[in-house]
Write a protein that holds these residues in place. Structure first.
Motif, PDB file in Angstrom:
ATOM      1  N   ARG A 194       0.863  -1.179   0.000  1.00 28.33           N
ATOM      2  CA  ARG A 194       0.000   0.000   0.000  1.00 28.33           C
ATOM      3  C   ARG A 194       0.904   1.235   0.000  1.00 28.33           C
ATOM      4  O   ARG A 194       1.767   1.370   0.861  1.00 28.33           O
ATOM      5  N   LEU A 195       0.728   2.105  -0.990  1.00 25.99           N
ATOM      6  CA  LEU A 195       1.548   3.294  -1.130  1.00 25.99           C
ATOM      7  C   LEU A 195       0.681   4.534  -1.072  1.00 25.99           C
ATOM      8  O   LEU A 195      -0.386   4.584  -1.711  1.00 25.99           O
ATOM      9  N   GLN A 196       1.131   5.541  -0.321  1.00 21.85           N
ATOM     10  CA  GLN A 196       0.455   6.832  -0.233  1.00 21.85           C
ATOM     11  C   GLN A 196       1.464   7.943  -0.487  1.00 21.85           C
ATOM     12  O   GLN A 196       2.611   7.859  -0.053  1.00 21.85           O
ATOM     13  N   TRP A 197       1.045   8.972  -1.204  1.00 21.75           N
ATOM     14  CA  TRP A 197       1.910  10.111  -1.465  1.00 21.75           C
ATOM     15  C   TRP A 197       1.049  11.334  -1.713  1.00 21.75           C
ATOM     16  O   TRP A 197      -0.180  11.236  -1.874  1.00 21.75           O
ATOM     17  N   SER A 198       1.663  12.505  -1.756  1.00 25.52           N
ATOM     18  CA  SER A 198       0.907  13.743  -1.893  1.00 25.52           C
ATOM     19  C   SER A 198       1.376  14.621  -3.040  1.00 25.52           C
ATOM     20  O   SER A 198       0.730  15.602  -3.379  1.00 25.52           O
ATOM     21  N   VAL A 199       2.529  14.298  -3.677  1.00 23.43           N
ATOM     22  CA  VAL A 199       3.052  15.105  -4.767  1.00 23.43           C
ATOM     23  C   VAL A 199       2.280  14.797  -6.047  1.00 23.43           C
ATOM     24  O   VAL A 199       2.069  13.628  -6.400  1.00 23.43           O
ATOM     25  N   ALA A 200       1.847  15.831  -6.780  1.00 24.35           N
ATOM     26  CA  ALA A 200       1.082  15.648  -8.014  1.00 24.35           C
ATOM     27  C   ALA A 200       1.975  15.087  -9.112  1.00 24.35           C
ATOM     28  O   ALA A 200       3.083  15.575  -9.340  1.00 24.35           O
ATOM     29  N   CYS A 201       1.483  14.028  -9.799  1.00 21.89           N
ATOM     30  CA  CYS A 201       2.211  13.419 -10.917  1.00 21.89           C
ATOM     31  C   CYS A 201       1.205  12.644 -11.767  1.00 21.89           C
ATOM     32  O   CYS A 201       0.403  11.855 -11.232  1.00 21.89           O
ATOM     33  N   ASP A 202       1.236  12.841 -13.102  1.00 24.04           N
ATOM     34  CA  ASP A 202       0.250  12.206 -13.985  1.00 24.04           C
ATOM     35  C   ASP A 202       0.547  10.726 -14.184  1.00 24.04           C
ATOM     36  O   ASP A 202      -0.303   9.874 -13.946  1.00 24.04           O
ATOM     37  N   THR A 203       1.755  10.411 -14.658  1.00 21.62           N
ATOM     38  CA  THR A 203       2.113   9.028 -14.952  1.00 21.62           C
ATOM     39  C   THR A 203       3.112   8.521 -13.919  1.00 21.62           C
ATOM     40  O   THR A 203       4.090   9.193 -13.603  1.00 21.62           O
ATOM     41  N   LEU A 204       2.871   7.280 -13.433  1.00 22.11           N
ATOM     42  CA  LEU A 204       3.666   6.727 -12.343  1.00 22.11           C
ATOM     43  C   LEU A 204       4.371   5.461 -12.788  1.00 22.11           C
ATOM     44  O   LEU A 204       3.907   4.754 -13.703  1.00 22.11           O
TER      45      LEU A 204
END
Length: 903
Positions: A66-76
């Motif tokens: 389970r991964l959580q993040w807050s930085v905006a990014c379109d493609t991962l």
């Protein structure tokens, strides 16, 4: 100050709020080519546009992540890696469920290669691992220097470590415990460049047969050695010399051989530059029957309470490095070896010898405030010298099969201390008096423990633990003080007192345990006998200048005592653990027919019960809410029971005989903890309350020359405390912050120059702030500030409270303009004030200039101490009924040059 407090409050709220704003989520599983789950695989999430690491985690037992993040990014880009498998990577978007499949690698690597983009902090269940290279700038000499820079880690002046507010019990090297309680020897002397990472392991279990059966609350650190250091014998040797008010010398050796066979450690440190390679380990209490009854028993912990009739007291360091406040000559040599006889048997042997000589000059002004009309002010000027020698040897052997384990541990220690104090006392409106006190103490102690474990099923085991401790303490107090004569009604020439004390203690503990785990529940039942006996022989005599001798009446001032305590106990504990809830309930019951012989025999048939409950609720994978409640019934320490007349120092005596009642304590605490290893942030807060009934209160009879303390029972004491802290690393500005706050309140009854009981209340506020830059800049900055406020007064609503306040600040700059050169400057300050008096500030500075010659495997360091030339450091403090202003003379400045050669 008000603005500063508002800033800290706003900062704490901001840091705590950041981890939960704008969270994005990605879930999935990691499996092998046969569809089996792969646990502990490293899962990393990157932004495809700039390859920035957004989050990372490890897969659990089912392969889920389970991964959580807050930085905006379109493609991962999400990738999974595991030793022995080829990496797997997929392109995805926020909110997707991504399953990754790992295929076996055709060739396994023989060694681990640390990548440049390795994460600074990683988490795996109860283990937090710090990559050392991410928090150092190559100017760190010892492991302790590294630990002070890790987020959430704190190291006190004695070298004792806490991690996120919890004490560290042991420090291991590659999983092996070589130092036992004395881990400061390792952390202060092992070179920092030897370690690749530091693991903080919570709920550590040292018996492999019990890891799936018994829960643990132990916290240890594990130092992982660099792989290239294990290939051949390695280490370093440092030599140095310089000048100040006297010739300075320094020597350090750190040699080790950590190949696949026997492992050997050799540590040596000798200097007169103020570095303390031992901490103050000889002043730290070990074991104790109370700790045993609370469940703190382990193979390496002696159950014997080490309180002594005559104690050597450590000099006051004023919360500064000892190099600023003490003339310090130190030496320690440590040798340890691990011998793996085969895959089942391992022996660990280690030992050390040390010597130390300290010298300190200090002055003190003490205000005894009994009421607005009754105030006594006494000034003192003292010179203290202290020498000690210590020898220590320990051996541990572990034998484990799949179902049987046998462990043995033995140690022997010897200690010789000599403390000399010369003092001038100047009471108000009185001529000064002189005192001199010499204290010689010789102690030896031996401890043996044997633990047998038999696994009787997949989830159950039987254990037997046998422990034996014997301790002998011979002390001789020889003070010279004019006021002894009038105290005993003698001629004024009887000013020389001699008091020999012999204290001998034995303790045997036999414990049998049955441990079982059923589903998510753990049950432990144990029973046994804790038998202890203590003997005290003490007498005294006074002599005059012309050789006459006077011996007080032993029936009135007798100290011979025998204390026997056979204690039968039956304990039970039940623990239950789910994904969201951890609960532990324990009940200790014991019966003690205690016998105390001193002039008259006193016997008690005492029953004791100690219920305890701990609950931890996981609000989220990173947030935990915990609570505990405990009721303790315990016997007093034998040292508390010593009756008659007992001189403790040049100007203090103790009288009275305490009854054999039980001391009852009630403790309640609530805590909250938040850890986000991905964003390198944490927050913790706790509140606790304690009440002690039948505690040992004291009656103080104070005059300008002599203090008499009389013990009496019963009294009731209350203590409240609250503490909290937060740490956060901000990658965009490459800086880390840490804030901590602590508050303590105590309420205690005493009798001071009166037969009427007075209630004293005291409060202590402490605020800590730390800031550090990233460690790849050419200029790094570290700031630490502590503010302490003390307030104390009788609870009568009339007298004005005693107040004191002081700051301790440190500013450190590390400049590395070129690869092989570094410059370090560290300034320390103490500022204090008494009541409403203005602040008095005192400064001193350390400096280090390092030049490394890679070709010769050498480094040259020019060091300086007290470069600002401080003459003294002052501090004020308020206790229950006294307020003291202290000043300690600063050590004169000096410089010295060190040369380090890497083997």
């Amino acid at each position: 100050m008000v603005r500063l407090n508002k800033f800290f409050g706003l900062f704490c709220c901001l840091v705590c709020a950041l981890p939960v704003q704008g969270q994005r989520l990605l879930t999935g599983t990691v499996r092998d080519s046969l569809g089996r789950p792969v646990d502990f695989a490293t899962v990393t999430l990157r932004c495809a546009a700039n390859q920035q690491i957004l989050a990372y985690t490890n897969s659990d037992e089912t392969g889920a992540y389970r991964l959580q993040w807050s930085v905006a990014c379109d493609t991962l880009l999400v990738a999974a890696r595991m030793l022995g498998f080829q990496p797997a990577e997929k392109t995805c978007f926020a909110g997707d469920v991504v399953d990754l499949t790992l295929t076996a690698a055709p060739n396994l690597l023989r060694e681990v290669v640390i990548r440049q983009d390795a994460l600074p902090v990683s988490g795996n269940r109860d283990t937090t691992e710090f990559r050392v290279a991410s928090f150092t700038d190559s100017t760190e000499f010892s492991v302790e220097d590294v630990l002070k820079k890790l987020p959430g880690m704190a190291v006190d002046d004695n070298g004792r470590i806490t991690f996120r507010g919890k004490p560290v019990e042991r420090v291991l090297i590659d999983g092996d415990d070589m130092f036992s309680d004395n881990y400061v020897i390792g952390t202060r002397n092992i070179r920092a460049d030897m370690i690749s990472s530091v693991q903080a392991i919570d709920r550590y279990q040292d018996n492999p047969l019990l890891r799936d059966i018994r829960t643990s609350e132990r916290l240890v650190l594990n130092l992982k050695v660099k792989e290239d250091k294990k290939l051949k014998p390695s280490g370093s040797v440092t030599l140095g010399g310089g000048w100040g008010d006297e010739a300075k010398w320094y020597g350090h050796a750190n040699l080790f051989s950590l190949n696949s066979g026997p492992k050997t450690y050799l540590i040596a440190n000798a200097n007169n530059t103020g570095e303390n390679p031992m901490g103050n380990i000889r002043f730290m209490a070990k074991g104790g029957a109370e700790a045993y009854l609370r469940g703190g028993v382990s193979l390496q912990n002696s159950p014997l309470n080490s309180a002594e009739a005559l104690n050597v007291r450590p000099p006051d360091a004023f919360m500064l490095p000892t190099a600023y406040t003490m003339y310090n000559r130190n030496g320690v040599a440590y040798l340890g070896q691990i011998i793996p006889w085969n895959t089942k048997v391992k022996t660990k042997v280690s030992g050390w010898v040390s010597g130390e000589k300290l010298k300190q000059d200090q002055s003190r002004q003490t205000l005894y405030k009994f009421s607005d009309e009754d105030v006594l002010n006494i000034g003192e000027s003292q010179h203290q010298t202290q020498t000690n020698q210590m020898q220590y040897l320990q051996a541990e052997t572990d034998f484990f099969t799949e179902k049987t384990g046998l462990r043995s541990f033995s140690n022997f220690s010897a200690q010789q201390d000599n403390d000399l104090l010369r003092l001038l006392r100047t009471p108000q409106n009185e001529p000064f008096t002189e005192a001199e006190s010499a204290l010689d103490v010789n102690i030896w102690e031996t401890y043996h423990g044997l633990e047998w474990t038999q696994k009787t099923g997949v989830n159950q085991a039987i254990q037997t633990l046998v422990q034996y401790t014997e301790r002998n303490n011979d002390g001789l107090l020889s003070p010279q003080y004019d006021q002894y004569a009038p105290y005993f009604g003698l001629d004024s020439s009887f000013a020389f007192l001699t008091q020999p004390v012999t204290q001998h203690s034995r303790q045997t503990v036999v414990t049998t345990r049955w441990l079982v785990r059923k589903g998510i529940s753990n049950l432990i039942l144990e029973t046994g006998l804790n038998h202890s006996s203590h003997n005290l022989e003490s007498n005294m005599s006074l002599s005059s200048e012309n050789g006459e001798t006077y011996t007080p009446d032993p029936t009135e001032f007798g100290n011979d005592m025998t204390y026997t305590q056979p204690l039968w106990f039956l304990n039970g504990s039940w623990a239950r653990q789910t994904e969201q809830l951890r609960m532990n309930v324990k009940l200790n019951g014991s019966y003690a027919p205690v016998v105390l012989d001193q002039l008259e025999t006193k016997k008690r048939q005492l029953w004791m019960f100690q219920p305890r409950a701990n609950v931890a609720f996981l609000l989220s994978p990173r947030a935990t809410l915990s609570a505990s409640v405990q009721s303790v019934q315990r016997l007093p320490s034998p040292t508390n029971l010593f009756g008659g007349y007992l001189a403790q120092s040049y100007a203090g005596v103790r009288r009275g005989f305490s009854d054999l009642g039980l001391i009852r304590e009630q403790n309640v605490s609530v805590g909250y903890r938040f850890d986000n290893n991905t964003r390198q942030s944490s927050f913790n807060a706790s509140v606790s309350a304690a009440q002690t009934n039948n505690a040992f209160g004291s009656s103080y009879l104070i005059d300008p020359y002599l203090t008499v303390v009389q013990g009496f029972r019963p009294v009731q004491m209350q203590n409240l405390s609250a503490m909290g802290g937060t740490s956060r690393y901000f990658s965009n500005i490459r800086s880390r912050f840490e804030v901590g706050v602590q508050w303590q309140y105590s309420r205690e009854p005493n009798r001071v120059n009166s037969t009427e009981e007075q209630i004293f209340e005291g409060q202590n506020w402490s605020l800590m702030f730390k800031y550090g830059t990233a460690f790849d800049f050419w200029l790094n900055i570290f700031v630490e500030s502590r503010t302490m406020l003390f307030s104390s007064s009788p609870d009568n609503g009339e007298d004005e409270p005693l107040r004191s306040q002081y700051f301790v600040n440190a500013l450190k700059l590390v400049a590395k303009p070129v690869k092989n050169f570094s410059l370090t400057l560290e300034t320390r300050q103490i500022a204090s004030r008494n009541q409403n008096d203005p602040f008095q500030a005192y400064y001193a500075m350390d400096g280090d200039c390092t030049y490394t010659i890679s070709k010769w495997r050498s480094a040259f360091t020019l060091s300086g101490n007290n470069l600002l030339g401080a003459a003294a450091f002052e501090r004020v403090s308020a206790s229950t009924f006294v307020q003291t202003s202290s000043a300690v003379a600063a050590v004169p400045g000096f410089v010295y040059l060190r040369w380090t050669f890497q083997l």
